[in-house]
Scaffold this active site. Structure first.
Site, PDB file in Angstrom:
ATOM      1  N   GLY A 418      17.858 109.476  98.533  1.00  0.00           N
ATOM      2  CA  GLY A 418      16.574 110.159  98.451  1.00  0.00           C
ATOM      3  C   GLY A 418      15.406 109.189  98.504  1.00  0.00           C
ATOM      4  N   SER A 419      14.288 109.626  97.979  1.00  0.00           N
ATOM      5  CA  SER A 419      13.031 108.904  98.192  1.00  0.00           C
ATOM      6  C   SER A 419      12.924 107.575  97.465  1.00  0.00           C
ATOM      7  CB  SER A 419      11.850 109.807  97.782  1.00  0.00           C
ATOM      8  OG  SER A 419      11.766 110.909  98.656  1.00  0.00           O
ATOM      9  N   THR A 420      13.822 107.275  96.529  1.00  0.00           N
ATOM     10  CA  THR A 420      13.794 105.933  95.929  1.00  0.00           C
ATOM     11  C   THR A 420      14.020 104.882  97.016  1.00  0.00           C
ATOM     12  OG1 THR A 420      16.164 106.108  95.401  1.00  0.00           O
ATOM     13  CG2 THR A 420      14.605 106.709  93.672  1.00  0.00           C
ATOM     14  N   PHE A 421      14.688 105.287  98.107  1.00  0.00           N
ATOM     15  CA  PHE A 421      15.004 104.354  99.189  1.00  0.00           C
ATOM     16  C   PHE A 421      13.758 103.961  99.990  1.00  0.00           C
ATOM     17  CE2 PHE A 421      17.019 103.075 103.245  1.00  0.00           C
ATOM     18  CZ  PHE A 421      18.005 102.217 102.756  1.00  0.00           C
ATOM     19  N   LYS A 422      12.681 104.721  99.824  1.00  0.00           N
ATOM     20  CA  LYS A 422      11.442 104.384 100.540  1.00  0.00           C
ATOM     21  C   LYS A 422      10.923 103.002 100.151  1.00  0.00           C
ATOM     22  CE  LYS A 422      10.110 109.237 100.910  1.00  0.00           C
ATOM     23  NZ  LYS A 422       9.342 110.343 100.308  1.00  0.00           N
TER      24      LYS A 422
END
Length: 675
Positions: A418-422
């Site tokens: 999810g968006s933690t990977f951004k």
């Protein structure tokens, strides 16, 4: 002499030759039959010994050979059975059998190889005489046929020096897997009473401790049971009080047994695993084990089993009637078990586990400078103490049929991050120059697609922000911004940056973590998959422990620090995974996620502590524009001290609560204890 006389001589010689040949043939046949009888008798001897059929074996000896030692055939059978059972003989091999004819008997010699529960015994040479009487053969028994060197009054003594299982401690020396004296309910048979009273007392014990009357009666019927002996019935997970003991039904008594205990129960179950009795399969894999041993069945208990278990010492000796050793048959030196100290903070582990509320979720926290894991827990979980003490079929069935999978170690299971990977996409973009801190990008609406080639696929975002820079894109978790940036970078640049991390690597941990993967194939084959990957979805699959390892670059000026779980291990790093400046830009931009009232993690704001954080949601849905299942993530960092960082994941967060909602208590603990 005439021809007639010569013929008579020739005939006579022929007849004599025939007689001589017949006699010779008779003796040859007789010798062959004799040889066969000897071979068959010796074979019966070795076969019965190999099969431990001691009644059959002892029937091969003459009665006189037993009376010589003032004993009987039955007593010798009992002696063999007692001795061989006492040393736990599993298999016997008779080797190097030789038969030598003497004046009026045969001397049979052989060696034995005994596979016992304590180890292998290889004996000195045995010799036994075999004599013929009335067309049959019998052996002459002596005490030395039990073991060479034994005399009539000698016995076998087994002395063991047990190795108590090593204990597991947390980073502060607190025991999290220990050897513990449990209370054990038992029965003194002579105090049960008779007839109806006995049945009533057994029923009362059954009702109080949840043990069937059939089970109790089966244990009371064991061969060794006597009226005044304590017969164990059940080990208690929780101790009885003095008043409860005083109120026990007649015949019930309390003893003690030392077994494995996990003080933190469910909170450490997935990490530590549990111990259990060895199975036939375990013994097949490791013949040194015996059916009375306990071994690690899962988790760190299994990974470190050999070190934790050590090895008991044993001496098997022939001793005389005064107990003095005469000869040693087997000597194994004790191997001391090893205590293991983990990097885990048991208090943080307990707080994190409790905060998960039993819903499908996980929490991993580390010390980023060293990679030491402070927390690795997940929910739902199971009670490892029940597994040690003997879980009932009903209790196990509840676990096994739970669709939330209480036996699954979620911190080792792979998910789309999810968006933690951004954060990683941002760092790669900064390093490649495709993202800057000054660029402002105009984005209209809540959804976007590259062009008509994307068909019905759109990249969506939650917050409508007309002008977006990197900081806003991170704080507001803008999917469109990162999708556009990944396309500008292109697959070669983006994948080259990703390949500097640990994708495809097996982590050097005692628990298996499946390697992280970028995509199912070596290339994305589409702009949609490239864009999807940039904001943490697509085909990305990364375990929470691997995610935390990747995100360590933001706490170490761009260097990745590998995880470790055993204290005082050498720190292993991978340098220059991202640039130091890029790593610190991303980290500092995430402070507003907590400090700003508009930030998604403002509920964790502490004016006295600089905490950075990034939320994330990975949505799993069957098709575009439908409501899917969301997994919620929270990544958080201790910005100033860099003493801790963590990741919390909550499955199906619409029903089970978000990761951010589960973070408060453990973050407060970390801020107070890791300054």
């Amino acid at each position: 002499m005439g021809k007639q006389g010569n013929k008579k001589i020739i005939v006579g010689l022929a007849a004599a030759g025939i007689i001589i040949c017949s006699i010779a043939g008779y003796f040859i046949v007789k010798s062959q039959n004799e040889k066969k009888k000897v071979e068959n008798t010796v074979s019966k001897y070795t076969d019965s010994l190999t099969k431990q059929e001691f009644s059959t074996y002892n029937n091969l000896f003459s009665e006189e050979s037993f009376t010589k030692y003032d004993t009987t055939r039955d007593e010798v059978v009992q002696r063999y059975e007692t001795i061989f059972a006492g040393i736990g003989v599993k298999n016997i091999k008779v080797e190097d059998v030789a038969t030598k004819p003497k004046d009026d008997y045969y001397e049979i010699s052989y060696n034995l190889k005994l596979d016992t529960e304590f180890g292998e015994i290889i004996t000195e040479k045995y010799t036994v005489d075999m004599k013929k009487a009335d067309e049959t053969y019998s052996f002459t028994w002596t005490p030395a046929l039990i073991f060479p060197g034994m005399s009539a009054d000698d016995t076998i003594k087994v002395s063991t020096d047990e190795a108590a299982r090593g204990e597991i401690m947390d980073r502060n020396g607190i025991k999290i897997a220990e050897n513990y004296d449990y209370q054990q309910v038992g029965i003194t048979p002579g105090q049960l009473g008779e007839g109806a009273d006995k049945e009533q007392n057994i029923q009362a014990i059954s009702d109080k401790f949840g043990v069937s009357t059939d089970n109790i009666n089966e244990k009371l019927s064991q061969a060794w049971v006597q009226d005044d002996l304590f017969v164990p019935i059940k080990t208690l997970e929780n101790s009885l009080s003095v008043m409860e003991i005083a109120a026990l039904p007649s015949g019930a008594a309390i003893g003690n047994t030392n077994q494995r205990h996990y003080p933190y129960g469910e909170a450490t179950a997935h990490l530590l695993g549990y111990v259990g009795k060895v199975s036939a399969e375990d013994i097949e894999k490791n013949p040194e084990l015996s059916e009375n041993d306990s071994i690690g069945k899962s988790g760190l208990e299994a990974a470190f089993d050999e070190k934790l278990r050590g090895k008991r010492g044993v001496s098997i000796d022939i001793v005389d009637e005064k107990g003095q050793p005469q000869k040693t048959l087997l000597k194994i030196e004790k191997v001391e078990p090893t205590n293991i100290t983990l990097t885990i903070d048991s208090e943080a582990q307990k707080i994190a586990y409790d905060s998960l509320g039993g819903k499908p979720s996980t929490a991993v926290i580390s010390s980023p400078k060293t990679g030491e894991l402070l927390v690795a827990t997940g929910a739902p979980s199971y009670n490892p103490n029940k597994m040690v003490l003997g879980i009932s079929e009903e209790e196990y069935k509840v676990y096994a049929e739970d669709t939330n999978l209480p036996f699954m170690s979620r911190f080792a299971n792979r998910y789309a991050p999810g968006s933690t990977f951004k954060t990683i996409t941002a760092a790669i973009g900064l390093d490649s120059g495709h993202i800057t801190t000054t660029e402002e990008r105009s984005i209209d609406g809540l959804k976007w697609q590259k062009d008509d080639s994307w068909g019905g696929f759109w990249t969506t975002r939650v917050k409508e922000t007309p002008v977006v820079d990197l900081k806003k894109a991170l704080v507001y978790s803008d999917n469109i911004f990162f999708a556009q940036k990944s396309l500008e970078m292109g697959e070669d640049v983006f994948r080259s940056g990703l390949n500097k991390f640990i994708f495809g690597e097996e982590l050097d941990l005692p628990i298996y973590i499946e390697p992280a993967s970028i995509s199912n194939e070596e290339t994305f084959h589409s702009d949609i998959l490239l864009a999807d990957t940039a904001y943490g979805q697509g085909e990305l699959m990364i375990s929470p422990i691997a995610q935390l390892t990747m995100y360590s670059v933001f706490m170490n000026d761009g260097a990745l620090v590998y995880p470790q779980i055993v204290k005082d291990q050498e720190v292993k790093t991978k340098a220059d995974v991202v640039g130091a400046e890029s790593a610190n830009i991303v980290l500092n931009d995430l402070i507003d996620s907590v400090a700003s009232p508009e930030g998604y993690v403002y509920n964790l704001y502490n004016p006295d502590f600089a905490l950075a954080a990034k939320t994330g949601t990975a949505e799993i849905k069957e098709k575009q524009d439908t409501l899917g299942t969301e997994n919620s993530f929270l990544l958080f960092f201790d910005v100033n001290n860099r003493n801790f960082m963590g990741l919390i994941m909550s499955e199906n967060s619409r029903e089970n609560g978000t990761a951010t909602e589960k973070a408060s208590a453990v973050v407060q603990y970390l801020e107070a204890h890791y300054q």
